[in-house]
Design a protein around this motif. Structure first.
Motif, short mmCIF file in Angstrom:
data_model
loop_
_atom_site.label_atom_id
_atom_site.label_comp_id
_atom_site.label_asym_id
_atom_site.label_seq_id
_atom_site.Cartn_x
_atom_site.Cartn_y
_atom_site.Cartn_z
N LYS A 448 41.93 32.19 38.40
CA LYS A 448 43.17 32.73 38.96
C LYS A 448 44.26 32.86 37.90
O LYS A 448 45.26 33.57 38.10
CB LYS A 448 43.67 31.88 40.12
N ILE A 451 45.77 36.17 36.74
CA ILE A 451 46.79 36.90 37.50
C ILE A 451 48.09 37.04 36.71
O ILE A 451 48.60 38.16 36.57
CB ILE A 451 47.03 36.22 38.87
N GLU A 455 49.90 40.55 35.39
CA GLU A 455 51.28 40.87 35.74
C GLU A 455 52.12 41.11 34.50
O GLU A 455 52.93 42.05 34.45
CB GLU A 455 51.87 39.72 36.57
N VAL A 494 40.18 45.23 38.53
CA VAL A 494 40.49 44.42 39.71
C VAL A 494 39.76 43.09 39.59
O VAL A 494 38.52 43.06 39.57
CB VAL A 494 40.06 45.14 41.01
N GLY A 512 41.75 40.68 45.01
CA GLY A 512 42.02 41.56 43.87
C GLY A 512 42.74 42.82 44.25
O GLY A 512 43.45 43.42 43.43
N SER A 514 45.12 42.86 46.48
CA SER A 514 46.41 42.49 47.11
C SER A 514 47.55 42.44 46.11
O SER A 514 48.29 41.46 46.04
CB SER A 514 46.26 41.14 47.81
N TRP A 515 47.72 43.49 45.34
CA TRP A 515 48.84 43.58 44.41
C TRP A 515 49.81 44.65 44.92
O TRP A 515 49.45 45.50 45.73
CB TRP A 515 48.35 43.93 43.00
N TRP A 532 45.22 48.09 39.69
CA TRP A 532 46.53 48.09 39.05
C TRP A 532 46.54 48.96 37.82
O TRP A 532 47.58 49.51 37.44
CB TRP A 532 46.93 46.65 38.68
N LYS A 540 53.04 42.86 40.94
CA LYS A 540 52.87 41.44 41.23
C LYS A 540 51.72 41.29 42.22
O LYS A 540 51.40 42.20 42.97
CB LYS A 540 54.15 40.84 41.84
N TYR A 541 51.14 40.08 42.21
CA TYR A 541 50.11 39.74 43.18
C TYR A 541 50.71 38.86 44.27
O TYR A 541 51.67 38.12 44.04
CB TYR A 541 48.96 38.99 42.50
N TYR A 544 47.88 33.55 45.60
CA TYR A 544 46.44 33.30 45.70
C TYR A 544 46.14 32.21 46.72
O TYR A 544 45.26 32.35 47.57
CB TYR A 544 45.90 32.91 44.32
#
Length: 718
Positions: A448, A451, A455, A494, A512, A514-515, A532, A540-541, A544
């Motif tokens: 994670k 992430i 970003e 992703v 993946g 959910s950004w 992305w 941004k995500y 998590y």
């Protein structure tokens, strides 16, 4: 005060014998206009007289007194700095005026006066703000000064305000010739014309001696098709296949605008000519030789041009930088013609300094972290992984050189007792020491951690859209190899993150997706819309931890298949088992069978105080109201309505659909909450992602219409 009295502020007044003795030793110099009119260096070539107010400041006593408070201690009021004319001859006045904090947009009108503050060197240049420094034995605390706003010293200013003000300018250190101890943090004079390579060698040698495991180059066999520049010549430098176990230096720099790019592959019989190469590469060759290395890797000349070999090396760029002995980072200028400051005539901004007899005040320059962050280098996409994946970095700013490895960080203008600041076995700085600019570990303890990397990368800029994913492949490959025992992979950028035991692996892909973008972005059509990488703009995500709780796939309604280049689709399990690594043989399409929500979109009114321009009107209601008022959710649009008039018209006139990335979840109190929802736009038989919503704060859904608003569909997302 009369005009006559005011004029005497800049001549020696009768402040007693100590003041007169100090004034006799004060000297000033001619202004040096070498680089910048604001970069004034005071030398002792021209005699001058200090003003009465500056003569009353006992600098020697100020540096002898220790200040252990986080906010430091006020040494002297400097109210007269607001009245210093540009023609002032007092060298100390001119020096202190240069050190005043620059006005900011939130500077209060009352902030017109200043004071001279003394700070602990340990608290300022060593430990974190929330540390006490008691775990650093045998260190000698020295004093640094700074000019700060008087308003920050008063009750409404906290110690963090005081330190932020000081860090925004430059600290003032003393070059005391009588100081013999090497156990403290001290200021150091920086030659504006040439880098002190003795200091740089001492950093590299210390790191090589003590940081063997953390900072040693990664050795995973020879990097495929690695070529390097042989720097042993004087004018012609051959580009050769890297010798086995080659110790080489890598270069990270800004290519500049496309029209300034020189032909990158213009080799003469396999050589590059020093007369025709960019200044930054010429300077990098000089640095390589000065530090006793023979080989230099530069992307412009060392990446193979065979299509397959080129793609393979770009995908494994992590190995190129992680295997380098160190990386030269050109964090000054906006292109390759600027060069490396302090090398072969490339200028750098000189320190401000002034002398008081044998006592010399010198600035420490701005925090190198700020200089790197504000550089053009830190805005470019390719340079992100180059700095991130390197084990040792030698950063050239327009003021000084900064060194950071996986165990320590230091710079030219400040001398630190490295052995004291390290842990007992000297493999890294102590935990209480403030961190460097670059992450200590590229990959954290869990996949994670990719992430925040994604970003941060989304804020960078690229000249060519086709490079978007290529410039991140090295970072993604590093996570794939090092996140053991957790599996990590990505699909067109992703991230597919691990999920709790017993749950379908496809849930990692749903996270993946959910950004969201902070502002509408620009579409990159070379890459899929659900990635992305398919958009240019900061993203941004979602959380998590929070959304892993929502992505519980109900097997009867959600299935994912991946499209191959031949137009066929493979199931998720087959996709994970395939032997081919990377994206070879894959198309952009993802076939998803999922529940789809139908809803309307409207523009938010200013009186509603939503943080997004558009909101979704959901087919839910709260029965506690007498009238069934609709519920609204924020929509983070990726596609920009302002640059797409047809899209803007459709937003408020058509019914939209969104893919539920999980079930609508029930709670013990009878309420419900939403998962992340992808907003899609249909184009014949395919759909593109154009936004995301699903964060409803401080409310639950108490009922909904389960009719045509929610249905199960197969969607080919591209």
């Amino acid at each position: 005060m009369s005009n006559k009295k005011r004029s005497t502020d800049y001549v020696l007044a009768n402040y007693g014998e100590p003041a007169r003795k100090m004034a006799r030793n004060l000297t000033i110099s001619k202004h040096s206009n070498m680089l910048d009119l604001n970069s004034i260096v005071h030398t002792s070539n021209e005699q001058g007289v200090v003003c009465s107010r500056c003569a009353s400041i006992d600098f020697r006593m100020a540096y002898k007194t220790r200040s252990t408070q986080p906010g430091g201690r006020c040494i002297s009021k400097l109210d007269h700095l607001t009245m210093v004319p540009s023609s002032a001859t007092c060298p100390t006045c001119r020096f202190l005026v240069d050190m005043r904090p620059k006005p900011t947009h939130d500077t209060r009108p009352a902030c017109v006066n200043f004071c001279l503050h003394a700070f602990s060197s340990i608290r300022t240049f060593a430990i974190n703000w929330n540390s006490s420094g008691t775990d650093i034995p045998n260190i000698e605390d020295t004093t640094f000064l700074a000019v700060i706003r008087s308003d920050d010293c008063q009750s409404k200013g906290s110690w963090k305000d005081i330190q932020n003000t000081a860090k925004g300018t430059e600290y003032i250190g003393s070059l005391d010739p009588m100081a013999s101890s090497n156990k403290g943090i001290r200021a150091r004079h920086v030659d504006p014309h040439r880098v002190d390579f003795d200091i740089v060698r001492s950093w590299l040698n210390f790191c090589s001696k003590y940081h063997r495991k953390a900072c040693s180059p990664v050795i995973e066999g020879d990097v495929i098709s690695l070529r390097v520049i042989d720097c042993k010549g004087e004018r012609l430098f051959p580009v050769i296949p890297a010798p086995r176990a080659c110790k080489y230096v890598a270069l990270s720099y800004v290519w500049g605008p496309p029209d300034s790019h020189e032909p990158p592959w213009s080799l003469h019989d396999g050589h590059i000519d020093a007369e025709s190469i960019p200044k930054v590469i010429k300077d990098a060759i000089c640095v390589t030789k000065e530090l006793n290395f023979e080989y230099l890797w530069v992307d412009r000349y060392c990446i193979p041009q065979d299509a397959q070999e080129k793609h393979e090396q770009i995908r494994r760029m992590d190995r190129v930088y992680a295997s380098a002995s160190f990386t030269i980072i050109a964090a000054a200028g906006d292109g390759p013609s600027f060069g490396l400051p302090g090398i072969m005539g490339t200028p750098r901004i000189p320190q401000k300094l002034t002398r008081i007899g044998s006592f010399c005040l010198v600035t420490t320059f701005k925090d190198p972290h700020h200089l790197i962050k504000d550089s053009v280098w830190a805005t470019r996409g390719w340079t992100y992984q180059e700095g991130l994946l390197s084990k040792k970095r030698l950063v050239f700013t327009d003021q000084q050189v900064y060194f950071e490895c996986c165990g320590m960080h230091c710079c030219e203008a400040i001398s630190k007792p490295l052995e004291i600041l390290h842990t007992k076995n000297k493999n890294k700085f102590r935990h209480s020491i403030s961190p460097g600019y670059f992450p200590f570990r590229v990959t954290g303890l869990h996949p994670k951690d990719v992430i925040p990397c994604i970003e941060e990368y989304s804020t960078r800029h690229l000249t060519y859209d086709s490079d978007t994913l290529n410039a991140m492949l090295g970072t993604l490959e590093t996570f794939r190899k090092s996140c053991v025992p957790w599996p990590f992979m990505h699909h067109w950028g992703v991230p597919i993150l691990p999920v709790p035991s017993g749950r379908p692996c496809v849930e990692g892909l749903l996270f993946g997706f959910s950004w969201y973008h902070l502002q509408p972005a620009r579409r990159r059509v070379q890459l899929p819309s659900y990635s992305w990488a398919g958009w240019e703009g900061e993203m941004k995500y979602l959380s998590y931890a929070r959304y892993m709780d929502y992505f519980r796939v109900e097997k009867p309604y959600l299935h994912v298949q991946i499209e191959s280049q031949n137009g066929t689709f493979m199931g998720w399990d087959e996709y994970q088992r395939r032997p081919t690594i990377g994206l070879v043989g894959l198309a952009h399409g993802v076939l998803i069978q999922a529940k789809v929500l139908r809803f309307r979109i409207r523009r938010a009114q200013p009186s509603e105080q939503y943080s997004t321009e558009y909101i979704a009107e959901l087919p839910f209601f709260k029965p506690r109201y007498k009238e069934c008022a609709p519920l609204y959710a924020l929509i983070h649009l990726s596609k920009d309505p302002k640059s797409n008039p047809d899209f803007a018209h459709k937003l408020e006139t058509e019914t939209w659909e969104g893919i539920l990335l999980g079930p609508i979840k029930g709670h013990w109190n009878g309420g419900f909450s939403l998962p992340g929802i992808l907003v899609i736009e249909w184009c014949e038989e395919t759909a593109e992602r154009v936004g995301l919503f699903g964060e409803l704060k401080n409310t639950y859904l108490y009922s909904w219409h389960p009719g045509d608003e929610i249905s199960t569909k197969k969607i080919r997302l591209i």
